[in-house]
Write an enzyme that holds these catalytic residues in place. Structure first.
Site, mmCIF file in Angstrom:
data_model
loop_
_atom_site.group_PDB
_atom_site.id
_atom_site.type_symbol
_atom_site.label_atom_id
_atom_site.label_comp_id
_atom_site.label_asym_id
_atom_site.label_seq_id
_atom_site.Cartn_x
_atom_site.Cartn_y
_atom_site.Cartn_z
ATOM 1 N N ASP A 143 0.848 -1.196 0.000
ATOM 2 C CA ASP A 143 0.000 0.000 0.000
ATOM 3 C C ASP A 143 0.882 1.244 0.000
ATOM 4 O O ASP A 143 1.887 1.308 0.698
ATOM 5 C CB ASP A 143 -0.904 0.000 1.254
ATOM 6 N N ILE A 144 0.499 2.231 -0.802
ATOM 7 C CA ILE A 144 1.313 3.438 -0.950
ATOM 8 C C ILE A 144 1.272 4.299 0.312
ATOM 9 O O ILE A 144 2.186 5.089 0.557
ATOM 10 C CB ILE A 144 0.848 4.226 -2.210
ATOM 11 N N ASN A 156 -12.778 -3.043 2.751
ATOM 12 C CA ASN A 156 -13.760 -1.964 2.755
ATOM 13 C C ASN A 156 -14.686 -2.152 1.555
ATOM 14 O O ASN A 156 -14.213 -2.410 0.439
ATOM 15 C CB ASN A 156 -13.056 -0.605 2.667
ATOM 16 N N GLY A 176 -16.163 2.913 3.555
ATOM 17 C CA GLY A 176 -14.867 3.583 3.488
ATOM 18 C C GLY A 176 -14.016 3.188 2.298
ATOM 19 O O GLY A 176 -12.821 3.475 2.264
ATOM 20 N N GLN A 177 -14.629 2.553 1.309
ATOM 21 C CA GLN A 177 -13.847 2.154 0.127
ATOM 22 C C GLN A 177 -13.524 3.373 -0.725
ATOM 23 O O GLN A 177 -14.413 4.179 -1.028
ATOM 24 C CB GLN A 177 -14.626 1.119 -0.695
ATOM 25 N N HIS A 215 -10.168 -5.220 -3.033
ATOM 26 C CA HIS A 215 -8.832 -5.506 -2.491
ATOM 27 C C HIS A 215 -8.938 -5.912 -1.040
ATOM 28 O O HIS A 215 -9.782 -5.396 -0.296
ATOM 29 C CB HIS A 215 -7.901 -4.298 -2.644
ATOM 30 N N HIS A 252 -6.903 -5.687 2.334
ATOM 31 C CA HIS A 252 -5.763 -5.113 3.040
ATOM 32 C C HIS A 252 -5.200 -6.183 3.980
ATOM 33 O O HIS A 252 -5.966 -6.852 4.685
ATOM 34 C CB HIS A 252 -6.194 -3.944 3.936
HETATM 35 P P1 AMP Z 1 -9.759 1.518 0.423
HETATM 36 O O1 AMP Z 1 -10.114 2.660 1.326
HETATM 37 O O2 AMP Z 1 -10.016 0.167 1.068
HETATM 38 O O3 AMP Z 1 -10.374 1.640 -0.949
HETATM 39 O O4 AMP Z 1 -8.184 1.574 0.305
HETATM 40 C C1 AMP Z 1 -7.505 1.915 -0.856
HETATM 41 C C2 AMP Z 1 -6.046 1.787 -0.522
HETATM 42 O O5 AMP Z 1 -5.329 1.882 -1.745
HETATM 43 C C3 AMP Z 1 -5.523 2.899 0.400
HETATM 44 O O6 AMP Z 1 -4.963 2.323 1.581
HETATM 45 C C4 AMP Z 1 -4.458 3.588 -0.458
HETATM 46 O O7 AMP Z 1 -3.339 4.007 0.288
HETATM 47 C C5 AMP Z 1 -4.107 2.530 -1.473
HETATM 48 N N1 AMP Z 1 -3.603 3.032 -2.743
HETATM 49 C C6 AMP Z 1 -4.148 3.988 -3.519
HETATM 50 N N2 AMP Z 1 -3.406 4.180 -4.622
HETATM 51 C C7 AMP Z 1 -2.369 3.312 -4.543
HETATM 52 C C8 AMP Z 1 -1.250 3.013 -5.370
HETATM 53 N N3 AMP Z 1 -1.034 3.664 -6.534
HETATM 54 N N4 AMP Z 1 -0.381 2.057 -4.985
HETATM 55 C C9 AMP Z 1 -0.574 1.393 -3.822
HETATM 56 N N5 AMP Z 1 -1.616 1.614 -2.991
HETATM 57 C C10 AMP Z 1 -2.495 2.559 -3.339
#
Ligand code: AMP
Ligand code: ZN
Length: 112
Positions: free
Chosen positions: A30-31, A86, A92-93, A99, A101
């Site tokens: 995760d970024i 999420n 909170g998605q 995905h 986490h």
């Molecule tokens: P969610 O709130 O479950 O949709 O989480 C989306 C997750 O994607 C967040 O924790 C972000 O930090 C992560 N994210 C968004 N863009 C990227 C990216 N380019 N590379 C890796 N993780 C990402």
């Protein structure tokens, strides 16, 4: 090509720090990690949310979930880890490509 950011990571259009890949599934860090180790497991095929899954996705979802302990262990999370999916705006998605986490390590972290 849609403008889904995770689909772009799948095809390499956006870089991702990959921890696992096969023909159906990709995992990458995760970024914005909220623990020492934090990665995401996604299907390569675009599915928006868990609520969009049906019986035809049973095997794929099971595969993603079973990857979590294996990859967590490979990432050094031997004491255990958290998983989070999420679903939808109310859940909170933020990225609408399903995905899982997987995170842990360091201080205990909770996410609302
Ligand atoms: P969610 O709130 O479950 O949709 O989480 C989306 C997750 O994607 C967040 O924790 C972000 O930090 C992560 N994210 C968004 N863009 C990227 C990216 N380019 N590379 C890796 N993780 C990402
Ligand atoms: Zn996508």
């Amino acid at each position: 090509m849609n403008d889904c950011i995770f689909c772009k990571i799948v095809v390499g259009e956006i870089p991702g720090s990959r921890v696992y890949e096969d023909d159906e599934v990709l995992a990458f860090h995760d970024i914005h990690p909220f623990a020492r180790v934090h990665f995401l497991i996604i299907p390569k095929a675009h599915i928006a949310t868990l609520a969009d899954c049906g019986a035809e996705h049973e095997r794929l979802l099971g595969k993603m979930l079973l990857l979590a302990p294996r990859l967590a262990s490979e990432q050094g999370l031997d004491a255990g880890f958290k998983t989070l999916i999420n679903t939808g705006r109310g859940g909170g998605q933020e990225v609408f490509h399903i995905h899982v986490h997987v995170f842990g390590g360091g201080d205990p972290v909770k996410r609302s």
